[in-house]
Design a protein around this motif. Structure first.
Motif, PDB file in Angstrom:
ATOM      1  N   LEU A  56       0.803  -1.223   0.000  1.00 38.02           N
ATOM      2  CA  LEU A  56       0.000   0.000   0.000  1.00 38.02           C
ATOM      3  C   LEU A  56       0.833   1.270   0.000  1.00 38.02           C
ATOM      4  O   LEU A  56       0.630   2.151  -0.836  1.00 38.02           O
ATOM      5  CB  LEU A  56      -0.942  -0.012   1.216  1.00 38.02           C
ATOM      6  CG  LEU A  56      -2.088   0.996   1.241  1.00 38.02           C
ATOM      7  CD1 LEU A  56      -3.185   0.511   2.175  1.00 38.02           C
ATOM      8  CD2 LEU A  56      -1.666   2.392   1.628  1.00 38.02           C
ATOM      9  N   ILE A 118      -6.352  -3.418  -9.393  1.00 40.85           N
ATOM     10  CA  ILE A 118      -5.066  -4.104  -9.478  1.00 40.85           C
ATOM     11  C   ILE A 118      -4.739  -4.396 -10.940  1.00 40.85           C
ATOM     12  O   ILE A 118      -3.587  -4.281 -11.370  1.00 40.85           O
ATOM     13  CB  ILE A 118      -5.095  -5.410  -8.657  1.00 40.85           C
ATOM     14  CG1 ILE A 118      -5.401  -5.120  -7.172  1.00 40.85           C
ATOM     15  CG2 ILE A 118      -3.777  -6.161  -8.799  1.00 40.85           C
ATOM     16  CD1 ILE A 118      -4.382  -4.277  -6.467  1.00 40.85           C
ATOM     17  N   ILE A 145      -0.667  -6.076  -1.164  1.00 42.58           N
ATOM     18  CA  ILE A 145      -1.182  -5.595  -2.454  1.00 42.58           C
ATOM     19  C   ILE A 145      -0.189  -5.905  -3.565  1.00 42.58           C
ATOM     20  O   ILE A 145      -0.577  -6.136  -4.716  1.00 42.58           O
ATOM     21  CB  ILE A 145      -1.473  -4.083  -2.388  1.00 42.58           C
ATOM     22  CG1 ILE A 145      -2.513  -3.773  -1.321  1.00 42.58           C
ATOM     23  CG2 ILE A 145      -1.964  -3.559  -3.728  1.00 42.58           C
ATOM     24  CD1 ILE A 145      -2.752  -2.294  -1.123  1.00 42.58           C
ATOM     25  N   THR A 274      -6.682   1.590  -1.122  1.00 51.20           N
ATOM     26  CA  THR A 274      -7.438   0.616  -0.327  1.00 51.20           C
ATOM     27  C   THR A 274      -8.677   0.140  -1.076  1.00 51.20           C
ATOM     28  O   THR A 274      -9.098  -1.011  -0.930  1.00 51.20           O
ATOM     29  CB  THR A 274      -7.845   1.178   1.047  1.00 51.20           C
ATOM     30  OG1 THR A 274      -8.627   2.369   0.880  1.00 51.20           O
ATOM     31  CG2 THR A 274      -6.625   1.479   1.898  1.00 51.20           C
ATOM     32  N   MET A 277      -7.540  -2.444  -3.417  1.00 49.13           N
ATOM     33  CA  MET A 277      -7.312  -3.648  -2.614  1.00 49.13           C
ATOM     34  C   MET A 277      -8.626  -4.383  -2.382  1.00 49.13           C
ATOM     35  O   MET A 277      -8.712  -5.617  -2.528  1.00 49.13           O
ATOM     36  CB  MET A 277      -6.690  -3.217  -1.285  1.00 49.13           C
ATOM     37  CG  MET A 277      -6.294  -4.297  -0.326  1.00 49.13           C
ATOM     38  SD  MET A 277      -5.583  -3.484   1.151  1.00 49.13           S
ATOM     39  CE  MET A 277      -5.251  -4.899   2.178  1.00 49.13           C
TER      40      MET A 277
END
Length: 380
Positions: A56, A118, A145, A274, A277
């Protein structure tokens, strides 16, 4: 190694000037800048590259935060390997993110920065490597991540990945989603949030620090907190038994970690990453997770961390089982560490040897391995 090696090269590459970079969930970015760092030299065939994907709050400078993975005793030997790290899109360490200038408005994107995934991060990395003339990776590796990115690489760019190492990463569980939600709410409920249009010199420090403190709890373990802090009063001399404001030592630690983090990271970037994620899902874009896993051609090493409750080791092992059922040459290792999710950083010296073996001898890697560290939890 006595100190972190400096990158052989560090710089930026900008693309999508004329044609926007389309995002997986419908948005677009133009232009896009990626900050990247290279350690070591490309060989003549340009096939000795290990792509290291950060977590992160990491950066392209992989040796700064994963030092013990470098060197002849680590996993990345710069006499043989060329290591490349990139700062992911959405971050604030040189790549395009919420604090970047939106060319359409001349102002920072802030909350108007589009939803990224991602897959978007990985596709931007693939374009950078193409630009650098690198058509195949010796390996891709990452934790948290970064592990999500490594796994997505093995799925989306199967023919370009030689080996894949995923540490402490799967899709987030409901608990993980809940913790990320609370962190974002803490930031957005701060009076200084101002709908995301806060002054960079006056960010939502209170809420952001609280978000980081929540995250730190999820990155550590109860065992580690007991060992380090127990029920001792804060080391500043406060007495929690005498005043309402008096803190225990663990509270002082969390407060310090929270405030210090706000000085080096951007709140909007935190929300952006986040959320990426949260939405990581291998099945997204494919018929099913099994369909996605069947695409993997590289030997795959999945590493669970024994005390990790953000990405429980059992979940990582279950992913390894599903990958093998899908026909992947997948192996599972368990890193025994009291550091919780942060074990992949705090105990990198214990992680490095089996990763080095996997990178160098993946073709003979057995499906089941002895657990790394103390104890035994090998899986048949």
């Amino acid at each position: 190694m006595s100190g972190a090696p400096e990158p052989t090269f560090e710089g930026e590459w900008t693309f999508a000037d004329d044609k926007p970079f389309p995002l997986a969930e419908g948005g677009e970015l133009s232009p896009v800048t990626l900050r990247y760092a290279r350690y070591g030299e490309l060989n003549r065939e340009r096939d000795n590259v290990i792509l290291v994907c950060h977590a992160l709050s990491g950066s392209a400078r992989a040796a700064d935060w994963w030092l013990e993975m470098f060197g002849a005793e680590g996993a990345f030997d710069l006499n043989h390997h060329c290591v490349i790290g990139t700062n992911i899109i959405g971050s604030c360490y040189g790549s395009t993110g919420p604090s970047s200038i939106n060319p359409r408005t001349g102002q920072p994107y802030r909350v108007t920065f589009p939803l990224i995934t991602i897959r978007d991060m990985v596709r931007s990395q693939a374009l950078l490597l193409e630009h650098l003339g690198i058509t195949r990776l010796r390996a891709v590796i990452g934790g948290s991540i970064g592990g999500m990115q490594a796994l997505q690489w093995a799925v989306d760019f199967a023919e370009r990945v030689g080996r894949c190492v995923v540490v402490g990463a799967t899709e987030l569980s409901a608990m993980g989603l809940a913790l990320n939600h609370l962190q974002r709410q803490a930031i957005q409920n701060d009076a200084q949030w101002r709908g995301g249009d806060y002054d960079f010199d006056s960010p939502p420090v209170g809420g952001f620090a609280m978000a980081r403190a929540i995250a730190m709890c999820s990155y550590k373990s109860a065992e580690l907190f007991t060992e380090r802090f127990g029920r001792r009063p804060d080391r500043s001399g406060e007495d929690p038994h005498r005043t309402p404001e008096g803190r225990f030592d663990v509270a002082g630690y969390l407060d310090y970690q929270g405030v210090s983090f706000t000085r080096r990271f951007d709140a909007n970037a935190y929300l952006t990453i986040t959320k990426a994620m949260d939405t990581f899902d291998l099945a997204r874009g494919y018929a099913s997770e099994e369909d996605a896993l069947r695409r993997i051609r590289a030997p795959l090493l999945l590493v669970g961390i024994s005390s990790d409750w953000l990405f429980p080791a059992a979940d990582v092992r279950a992913l390894s089982d599903r990958a093998r059922r899908a026909g992947v040459d997948a192996s599972y290792l368990e890193l025994h560490s009291s550091h919780g999710h942060d074990g992949f950083l705090a105990d990198a010296h214990r992680l490095a040897p089996p990763v080095r073996e996997f990178l160098n001898k993946a073709e003979v890697m057995p499906v089941a391995r002895t657990v790394v560290g103390v104890g035994s939890n090998a899986h048949d």
